[in-house]
Each structure stands twice: as C-alpha cells, then as structure tokens.
Scaffold this motif. Sequence first.
Motif, PDB file in Angstrom:
ATOM      1  N   UNK A 191      -2.673  -3.134  -2.055  1.00  0.00           N
ATOM      2  CA  UNK A 191      -4.055  -2.636  -2.155  1.00  0.00           C
ATOM      3  C   UNK A 191      -5.003  -3.764  -2.540  1.00  0.00           C
ATOM      4  N   UNK A 192      -4.568  -4.572  -3.510  1.00  0.00           N
ATOM      5  CA  UNK A 192      -5.457  -5.634  -3.998  1.00  0.00           C
ATOM      6  C   UNK A 192      -5.766  -6.628  -2.879  1.00  0.00           C
ATOM      7  N   UNK A 206     -14.683   0.756   0.770  1.00  0.00           N
ATOM      8  CA  UNK A 206     -14.598   1.855  -0.185  1.00  0.00           C
ATOM      9  C   UNK A 206     -13.346   2.715   0.023  1.00  0.00           C
ATOM     10  N   UNK A 207     -12.901   2.792   1.272  1.00  0.00           N
ATOM     11  CA  UNK A 207     -11.699   3.591   1.532  1.00  0.00           C
ATOM     12  C   UNK A 207     -10.474   2.957   0.872  1.00  0.00           C
ATOM     13  N   UNK A 219      -8.073   4.545  -1.944  1.00  0.00           N
ATOM     14  CA  UNK A 219      -6.624   4.620  -1.744  1.00  0.00           C
ATOM     15  C   UNK A 219      -5.892   4.033  -2.946  1.00  0.00           C
ATOM     16  N   UNK A 220      -6.381   2.896  -3.423  1.00  0.00           N
ATOM     17  CA  UNK A 220      -5.726   2.273  -4.573  1.00  0.00           C
ATOM     18  C   UNK A 220      -5.840   3.177  -5.803  1.00  0.00           C
ATOM     19  N   UNK A 261       0.317  -1.715  10.038  1.00  0.00           N
ATOM     20  CA  UNK A 261       0.353  -2.373   8.734  1.00  0.00           C
ATOM     21  C   UNK A 261       0.277  -1.322   7.636  1.00  0.00           C
ATOM     22  N   UNK A 262       1.207  -1.410   6.674  1.00  0.00           N
ATOM     23  CA  UNK A 262       1.186  -0.505   5.525  1.00  0.00           C
ATOM     24  C   UNK A 262       0.385  -1.140   4.401  1.00  0.00           C
ATOM     25  N   UNK A 263      -0.443  -0.346   3.779  1.00  0.00           N
ATOM     26  CA  UNK A 263      -1.186  -0.812   2.611  1.00  0.00           C
ATOM     27  C   UNK A 263      -0.754   0.047   1.444  1.00  0.00           C
ATOM     28  N   UNK A 264      -0.195  -0.602   0.439  1.00  0.00           N
ATOM     29  CA  UNK A 264       0.483   0.138  -0.625  1.00  0.00           C
ATOM     30  C   UNK A 264       0.548  -0.703  -1.878  1.00  0.00           C
TER      31      UNK A 264
END
Length: 418
Positions: free
Chosen positions: A217-218, A234-235, A239-240, A258-261
């Motif tokens: 996320x960062x 902002x999304x 999510x974070x 791509x996964x954002x996690x």
Amino acid sequence: MTETAFETVPAVAPAEPPARTGTVVMKFGGTSVADPEKIRGVAQRLVQAKQAGGRVVGVVSAMGHHTDELVALAHDVSPRPKPRELDMLISVGERVSCALVAMAISDLGLDAISLTGSQAGIVTDTVHGKAKIVEVRARRIHEALDQDRLVLVAGFQGVSTEYDITTLGRGGSDTTAVALAAALGADACEIYTDVDGVFTADPRIVPRARKLHAVSYEEMLEMAASGAKVLQLRSVEFARNHGVKLHVRSTFTGDEGTWIREEDERMLEKAMISGVTHTLEEVVYTVAEASPADLFEALAAASINVDTIIQIGSEIVFSAPLEDRAETAAALEALGARWSERDDLGKVSIVGAGMKSHPGVAARTFTTLRDLGVDPRFVATSPIKIAFYVGSDDVERAVKALHDAFDLASPEAERQHA
Ligand code: ASP
Ligand code: MG
C-alpha cells in the motif's frame, strides 16, 4: 523539511449486517465500457463472477471520454459553471454506463439492478468536484445481494450531507469501488482497466518496463501521488486504511495483474526499488516570508492538495496540481503573500519499500543523474521514496536512466503475491 502530504480518510461505517464472505467488488474503467460491444463484454465478466458463486458488485466509470465531454459542454455554456451544477451534470456519465451494463446483464438472463451513488448509500462531505466519502450506508446493496441480484453502482459520485449530488474527483470511481469493498467486507476489490497492471515505469517511456506482481500500500500511495495514473490516490489511502486488497488487472485478458496489499517479508527481500514514476502536471510555487501555518491553512481551506513541501531559509517551496492553479493563485493572493510559480519542471520519483533496509539508493540515484548531466532541483524524501524536480525536458531521460541503473527490467526483481 520535506514531506509528502496525504489526506486522511474518514472511517467507513462498519458493514451492517455484518460482513459476509464471498463478496467481490469489480470496477471497470472508462475504456472498458467505451462502446456497446465492450459493455456487453463487461456484463459477461460480471455474470461469470456471479456464476462462480460470489456476491458481486460492479462499479463502472463513464463511457470513454464522456466525463471530459460533459465538462467541455458545461464550459461551452458557462465560463465558470457553478460547482454544484457541474457535479449534477458530470455525475450523469456513470449513470449511463451502469444502466447499460445492467441491461446487458439482464439479457444474459441474470437479475441486475443499477444504483446511483446516492441510492447506493455513498454519503460525502459538501466539497463539490472532490468530495470525500464520509459514510457508506450499504443497506440497499445488501438487500439486493440477498435477493441474489448483481448490483451495479455508478462510480465517482455520492450524495452530500446537504443532500446535493457530489463527485469524488477525476478518477473517483476507483474510490467508490474501494469504499464499497470496505463497507461490504469484500474479499478483494478488482480494478479492471486498459493496462495489465502497475508497471516499473510508464511503458510508453520505458518499453522494457515490467509488470509488478505485488506492491505494498505504501509503495502504491507514493506511486499514485507521484504520477502513476492507474489508481486514484485517494482510493489507495482508503484501501490501506481499511485493509482492502486491490487487484489491478486488464479487462481484455484473463491474466493476473498487480496486487496491492500489506507489505510482507518477501517484498523486502526482493528488489529494493519497485518503480520510477514521473509527473509533468504540477506547478511549483515559491512563497517568501509567509508563516507556514497560515499558508497551508489557507491552501487547505481552498481544498488544494499540496504535495512536496520544502522550506529553504525563509522561503517555502511547494507543489500543487495543475488543475488547481487558479484556486492556488487566489489563495496566495488572499494571503497577501509574495510568491511566484513555475510550470517548467517535472518530478521524478523512485519508490521502493526495500529502500528502508538497503543503503546506497540515494548515491546511485544522484550518480546516475550526474552522469546524465541532469541537475536535480528540489529533493524530497520519505522512508520509501526519493523524489526530485528536473527541467520538463529532462524527465524522460532521467526516468530511463534510473530504470536501467536499478535494473528494474530484470525478472529477478519479481515479487510474488501470496
Ligand atoms: N468518469 C470519471 C473521470 O473521468 C471518474 C472515473 O473515471 O473514475 O474522471
Ligand atoms: Mg481511472
């Protein structure tokens, strides 16, 4: 003093009734619904997801350039459209696309219902043009899902606490999708788009740029704040803050994107740098002898999203989006500040969670720039980012050289999503 200012995100009301498993939110961007055939394609994808057994919520953007056309139309009629009426107008694009997708789903034999942002319970503050979601009242969506319907929600919009229609800023359908995923306790929020995922650099500038399999996320926050256009900033914050896993992927292929996690160990072991981003769409302001508190309070009151802030002696240098230029100038004038602006600079940023534990990133960055004969201007850093301004003409060269210097095209640097 350097810092990247991110907006805080409000709490989303806890899902009521309690979160269920098996909910997925699928968001489709404007190019994914650009014509009738593509709309039918999106309907197919949603139906497949529903048939696989989930509770499915689709969020759509306006068709193609519909929002741009509506904005242009407003300006053809009025030199300075009233923000309330502009929101009323441009929120229409998403209503069109989501009704059409619902029709196409019905033709495939499934029960679908389209909802405006307001009907979907998306409540925002009263700032027209870039409203923030303050609450999601998901009761109506839950009811429709309980009736085994596929729910389509018009992205980019909500209803304010004063009962006016608001929009969430350009690219805001991403935020609609993430807010719904958070409120519904969805397993993931899938962002379908016209690119294959998040890349190590803009492939138009660096043809060897690689699709990233997972970013934290960062990292994504830094990348979205510094020019990666694939997600609205902002999304990602949303999510974070709510632990929503994002999957950015292509509408037109079945490939993983791509996964954002959350960051995990394996991300850190791999490449120290995830990507090189850039932006040309910023204006850099220099303000002499102003109190930083007064200055940034005035800018915040005008809802201007300040990015890089650097204090040099009694001068303050900051950047703000090109689209906010008139408002920024007005705020600085009202403050009675002595100020100047320039728009001949671009910003290049190197982002990577691995920077925290690998020394030498700054050294390699500035050596690369020196060898290139490029002179970095204002430098701003965070624990996972080094950003600097260079002349607009030097941006592409700098991006290419840094992508090479950090070997970002190498598959060795790949991280896997669990
Ligand atoms: N249609 C809106 C825009 O063009 C919102 C979005 O696409 O997410 O900005
Ligand atoms: Mg978008």
